[in-house]
Design a protein around this motif. Structure first.
Motif, PDB file in Angstrom:
ATOM      1  N   ASP A  23       0.127  -2.147   8.245  1.00  0.00           N
ATOM      2  CA  ASP A  23       0.345  -0.848   7.601  1.00  0.00           C
ATOM      3  C   ASP A  23       1.527  -0.101   8.200  1.00  0.00           C
ATOM      4  O   ASP A  23       1.948   0.934   7.669  1.00  0.00           O
ATOM      5  N   PRO A  47       6.170   1.784   3.202  1.00  0.00           N
ATOM      6  CA  PRO A  47       5.468   1.649   1.911  1.00  0.00           C
ATOM      7  C   PRO A  47       6.442   1.338   0.764  1.00  0.00           C
ATOM      8  O   PRO A  47       7.529   1.894   0.702  1.00  0.00           O
ATOM      9  N   PHE A  65       1.072   5.149   1.374  1.00  0.00           N
ATOM     10  CA  PHE A  65       0.543   6.126   2.323  1.00  0.00           C
ATOM     11  C   PHE A  65       1.252   7.460   2.068  1.00  0.00           C
ATOM     12  O   PHE A  65       2.385   7.477   1.598  1.00  0.00           O
ATOM     13  N   TYR A  88      -4.704   6.227   1.890  1.00  0.00           N
ATOM     14  CA  TYR A  88      -3.905   5.164   1.275  1.00  0.00           C
ATOM     15  C   TYR A  88      -4.342   5.033  -0.170  1.00  0.00           C
ATOM     16  O   TYR A  88      -5.388   5.563  -0.573  1.00  0.00           O
ATOM     17  N   LEU A 135       0.836  -1.208   0.000  1.00  0.00           N
ATOM     18  CA  LEU A 135       0.000   0.000   0.000  1.00  0.00           C
ATOM     19  C   LEU A 135       0.866   1.251   0.000  1.00  0.00           C
ATOM     20  O   LEU A 135       1.987   1.254   0.505  1.00  0.00           O
TER      21      LEU A 135
END
Lengths: 515, 515
Positions: free
Chosen positions: A368, A372, A336, A351, A334
C-alpha cells in the motif's frame, strides 16, 4: 519500505502543481503534468494558418504547431492576435466570410499562458457519404449504384494536451473516418427494413435486396434445434449501426495517429467531442472532458458525460488489478485519500478498490506504500500522477514522468455516443446544442450557460443569423473574464478560466436551418 | 470449423428454454438453465418453519430446504398452504401477530411450478450496533465505552436460484454482517467531525478524540513537499463509510456462503436487495435483478438498477478479453445477434465488443464460431448460456452445463448502494419505498406499481397500520393474476407472473413510524 517510496520520487515531482502563471490564473489544467513528455515550447515554429479540412495528408510536411480552424479564415494579422496570451482576443467567424452551416455560432479564445499556443481545435463540415463502389471480383453485388449516398453535418471540438499535433490531425481527419465507416452502410441506412444480421461473402454492403436474401438464405439461416428464429436473433436498429460506425471511426482515428505520430510530429493527445446530424438525429460522441448540452425551451438536457480518473476509477482499477504488470511496481490499484508514510505500516487507513463506491478501513501493508493509481480530486485528479482525462485520441508515447510506465493501456479512445431525435419535438429558434471544451465548463455551469443562451438570444431577432455567434462569443467572454490587476476575473470577481476555451452553439430549429 | 461447434453442443442444450409448466405459465426464469447444477427436486425434505434470524449457525443441522420468513410466524398448516403451487395463496403478516417495524407491509406468493419451493426469502429486523469492545493490549483506546451504539432498520429480499440454500442463509445473516462492519464505525459515525483518514495501530476505532489526534500526529501527518495538506487529502463522508460497510458486508456474506456451502448444504445463489435505514438516511443496496423504487407525492424515484448480462455486458466482455482462459475455449468475448454457422466463415456479421454500444460488421473468423459470452435479450439474456443475473451471493459451484467452466469469476457479489436522505423532504403517509423481486417487476412496471400504491392507500385511513400490508398484497395479487383455464391471467388477460413474488412496502412518513 523505503525503496518503493524512493523509487516513486519522480511521481511526487510530477504530482506537484505547476505554479500559477505570472498573471495569476488557474493553470491546473490536465496538460502540465505531462508537459515534459510532449514537445517543449518552441520545439516547432508557429506557422500562419493551415490548409483546408483534409490538407495534411500522408507525405505532406509536418503540420504546423500552431493553426486555427480553417473555417475562421483568419488573416495573418488575425492569427497573430489569436495567439496572444495577453490580449486573449475572442475569435469567431466574421460577417461577410463563410457562414457555418445552420448559422452555427462559434467562438474561441487562447489560454492565459499555460501552453504556448491554443491547443483546442475545431471542425465544422458537411460531408457527403458516397456508397462504396462494389469491390472488384464480387459477383453478388449490384452494379451501377455508385452515386448513392447521403449527407451528414458535423461539428467537433478537440482539446489537446502535451502538444497540439494530435488535436490538429484529429480535427482534420475524424470526420473522414466517420465518413469511411458510414460508406459501408449507405444502402442499409436508406432501407427502412431492419439491418441484415449477416452480409454475403466479400461484399461491403451489396444491395438491400441481396442483403435480405443473404440474411435468410445465403447465410444458411435455417432454424436449428427447432427453436423459432425470433428467439435466437437480436434485432439491431439503424441507430445502433451509426453509433457503431462512430465508435469505430474514433478507433481508426486513434490508430492513424499512432501510425503517423513519428513522421507527422504528433506529440500529445486530445479529448474529442463530436456532434453528427444524420437522418433527423443528433449523435453526440464524447471521449474526454469536454461537454455537450441541449437547451430546449429553457430545459437542460445533458448530451455527454466526462471521462476522468474519478468517473472511470473502477474501470481503471479493474484493469490494474487484472494486469498488475502495467503498474510497473510503482503503483497500487487501491485508492487512498492521501499518500501513506512508511512509518504508518500496520495502521488502518481508508481505501477503496475496484468494486467499491464507499470507503472502508484496511490495515496498511507494504504494497500500500506504492503510489495510488488514481489520486486527487476534481480538476486535480490524476491517473498515475500524470493525466487528468481517461478517454481521447493520441498519447501513444505518454509515460509516467521519468519512468518506463506507459499510460496508453489505461486510456480509451472510444466515445460514449448519445442520440437525440430532432423529429420527436418541434424546436423553436431558441433551442440549441452547446458544445464546449472544459475551459468553458470549469467556470460556467450548465444553468449559467443556459442563462446566457436565453439572455443573448432574446436580444436578437429570431431570424438574425448572427445570434448564435453572439451567444458563443458571450459564453467565451464570460468564462474568460476581464483582465484586472489580479488577473482575468469574472463578473463575480472569481478567477476566469485560464484555459483555452472553444464553444459551438448549434441551433436546433427556426428559419434558415437544416440546409 | 466443426470442432468448436461440436464441443459446444451441451451449450445449445443448456440454452434451450425449459417448456412451460403444465398450467401454461411463464417459466423462463433465470434458474432453470442452471437447474442441473443445484440440488434436484426432493434432494432435501421440506421442513416446517425455521428458527429466528440468527438461528442456523455453525454446527447446527443443515437448513431446511423450505422455509418462509420468520416474521410471518406461519403455522404448519399455513406453511403447507404457502407451498402450494396450485392455489398460490398470498402470505402476509397477520393481524394480531407481530407487526413489522414502521407498520411495513409485506406479501409473497410461490411460483406456478418453476421450482419445488418458493426460492424467494425475506428479512426485516431492527439491529443494535454495539461498539466493539477495545482490543486487549491496545493502549491508545479509551476504556468504558462498551455500551455505545445505535440502531439500524433493515429490510431485505433474496431471490434464490438453483436451490434455496444461499437465499436462506443470506436472509439469516446479511444483516449480521452489516452490523459487524458498522461496529467498527460506531464512534466515527456518531462524531460530527469528518472521519479520520488513518486510525492508530491495532485499534478498531478508539475514541474520536484519539482518532483526531492520530490523524494529525500519530500518523506523522507532516505536509511533505511543502504542499498544503488540503491539496493532498481527500475528504471522506460518513455516508461513504456506511456505503463501504454495506459493500464489504455483502462480500463477507458471499465468503461465508463459500466457506459453509458444503457443510451447510447451500446450493445455488441468490439476488440480494437490502434497504438500511440509519441516522436519517436510507441506503438501498442491490445485487441482482430485484428492484426498489420510492413513490413520493406520486413521483417515482428509482432506488436501484438491475444487474444482468445485458446491463453488465461491457464489464463481462472486458474481463473475458483480459482473462480468456476463463472462457475455456468454448466462448468468445464478442457479442453477435445470433449464432454463427461454420459455413458462414468469411462473411460479414454484426458484432460488438467490450468498447462498443453500437453494432458494426466484421468478417467472420474461426474464433467467432464459438458461443458468445452474452447471448439473448431481455429476460432471456444469459451469460455463458447459463445465468440471467450477474450480481448476487453464492453460485460458487456453478459451472457451464456439462463443462468445467466456472461462472463465478464473472459474477460480482458487490451491490450498488443508493442513498436517500429522508430528512431532506417532509414525507406524507402515502410516500413509500417499494422493494420487489423480479416476479413483481416482470409483469408490473414502475408506473403501474405507483398506481396501485396510490389507489390502495387512499381507501384506508392514513393512520391505519394495515394499509401498507394491503398495498403489498394487492401488488402481489395483481402480478400473480387469477387462475383461469389458460393459466394465471392478469386483469388485461396477459399472462401473470409464474415466478415467486415478494414485496415490501415501507412507509416513509406519517404517524406511528420511525420507532
Amino acid at each position: 519500505m523505503p525503496p518503493p517510496l524512493a523509487r516513486s520520487q519522480p511521481l511526487e515531482r510530477a504530482l506537484r502543481q505547476v505554479p500559477g502563471s505570472s498573471s495569476g490564473h488557474q493553470t491546473e489544467g490536465k496538460a502540465e503534468l505531462a508537459a515534459g513528455l510532449g514537445a517543449g515550447p518552441g520545439a516547432q515554429p508557429p506557422a500562419e494558418g493551415r490548409g483546408g479540412g483534409a490538407g495534411a495528408g500522408r507525405g505532406s510536411p509536418p503540420p504546423a504547431a500552431f493553426c486555427r480552424p480553417a473555417f475562421l479564415q483568419l488573416t495573418p494579422e488575425e492569427l497573430r492576435r489569436a495567439d496572444d496570451h495577453t490580449g486573449r482576443a475572442v475569435q469567431s467567424p466574421r460577417d461577410g466570410r463563410r457562414r457555418l452551416p445552420w448559422s452555427t455560432g462559434y467562438a474561441e479564445v487562447i489560454n492565459a499562458g499555460k501552453s504556448q499556443h491554443n491547443e483546442d481545435q475545431a471542425c465544422c463540415e458537411v460531408v457527403f457519404v458516397e456508397q462504396r463502389p462494389s469491390l472488384r471480383g464480387c459477383l453478388s453485388s449490384r452494379e451501377g449504384s455508385g452515386e448513392k449516398g447521403f449527407y451528414f453535418h458535423y461539428w467537433a471540438l478537440f482539446d489537446g494536451h502535451a502538444g497540439s499535433g494530435a488535436a490538429v490531425m484529429a480535427s482534420e481527419r475524424l470526420h473522414l473516418h466517420i465518413c469511411e465507416q458510414l460508406r459501408e452502410l449507405v444502402e442499409i441506412l436508406q432501407d427502412p427494413s431492419p439491418p441484415p444480421i449477416c452480409l454475403p461473402h466479400d461484399t461491403q454492403t451489396g444491395s438491400a435486396d441481396t442483403n435480405q436474401m443473404s440474411n435468410a438464405e445465403d447465410c444458411g439461416e435455417v432454424p436449428n434445434d427447432a427453436v423459432p428464429r425470433f428467439h435466437l436473433e437480436k434485432a439491431v436498429s439503424h441507430e445502433s449501426l451509426v453509433i457503431g460506425a462512430i465508435e469505430n471511426a474514433f478507433k481508426h482515428m486513434d490508430e492513424q495517429i499512432e501510425r503517423e505520430r513519428a513522421s507527422q510530429h504528433l506529440p500529445g493527445g486530445c479529448c474529442a467531442l463530436a456532434a453528427i446530424y444524420l437522418m433527423g438525429k443528433f449523435y453526440v460522441a464524447n471521449a474526454g472532458d469536454s461537454r455537450a448540452i441541449i437547451i430546449r425551451n429553457g430545459e437542460i438536457i445533458p448530451m455527454s458525460r466526462e471521462f476522468t480518473p474519478e468517473t472511470e476509477r473502477q474501470r481503471l482499477q479493474f484493469l490494474a488489478l487484472l494486469r498488475p504488470e502495467l503498474l510497473g511496481k510503482e503503483f497500487t490499484h487501491l485508492e487512498f485519500p492521501r499518500r501513506i508514510q512508511p512509518k504508518e505500516l500496520g495502521k488502518k487507513m481508508l481505501y477503496r478498490d475496484q468494486n467499491m463506491n464507499g470507503w472502508a478501513y484496511k490495515k496498511i501493508e507494504e504494497d500500500d506504500l506504492k503510489f495510488p493509481l488514481i489520486f486527487g480530486e476534481g480538476k486535480k485528479a490524476r491517473m498515475m500522477a500524470t493525466i487528468g482525462v481517461t478517454r481521447g485520441l493520441g498519447d501513444h508515447d505518454l509515460k509516467v514522468f521519468s519512468s518506463n510506465i506507459h499510460i496508453k493501456p489505461f486510456l480509451s479512445c472510444f466515445p460514449e455516443v448519445r442520440v437525440y431525435d430532432l423529429t420527436q419535438y418541434e424546436h423553436c429558434p431558441d433551442d440549441v446544442l452547446v458544445l464546449g471544451t472544459d475551459g468553458l465548463w470549469d467556470v460556467t455551469n450548465d444553468e449559467e450557460v443556459a442563462g446566457v443562451v436565453m439572455e443573448v438570444l432574446t436580444s436578437y431577432e429570431p431570424n438574425d443569423p448572427c445570434r448564435y455567434t453572439m451567444v458563443a462569443q458571450e459564453l467565451v467572454v464570460r468564462s474568460r473574464g476581464v483582465l484586472k490587476e489580479r488577473g482575468w476575473r469574472l463578473a463575480n470577481d472569481k478567477l476566469g478560466s485560464g484555459d483555452d476555451i472553444s464553444v459551438f452553439v448549434i441551433p436546433l430549429g427556426g428559419p434558415g436551418n437544416y440546409t
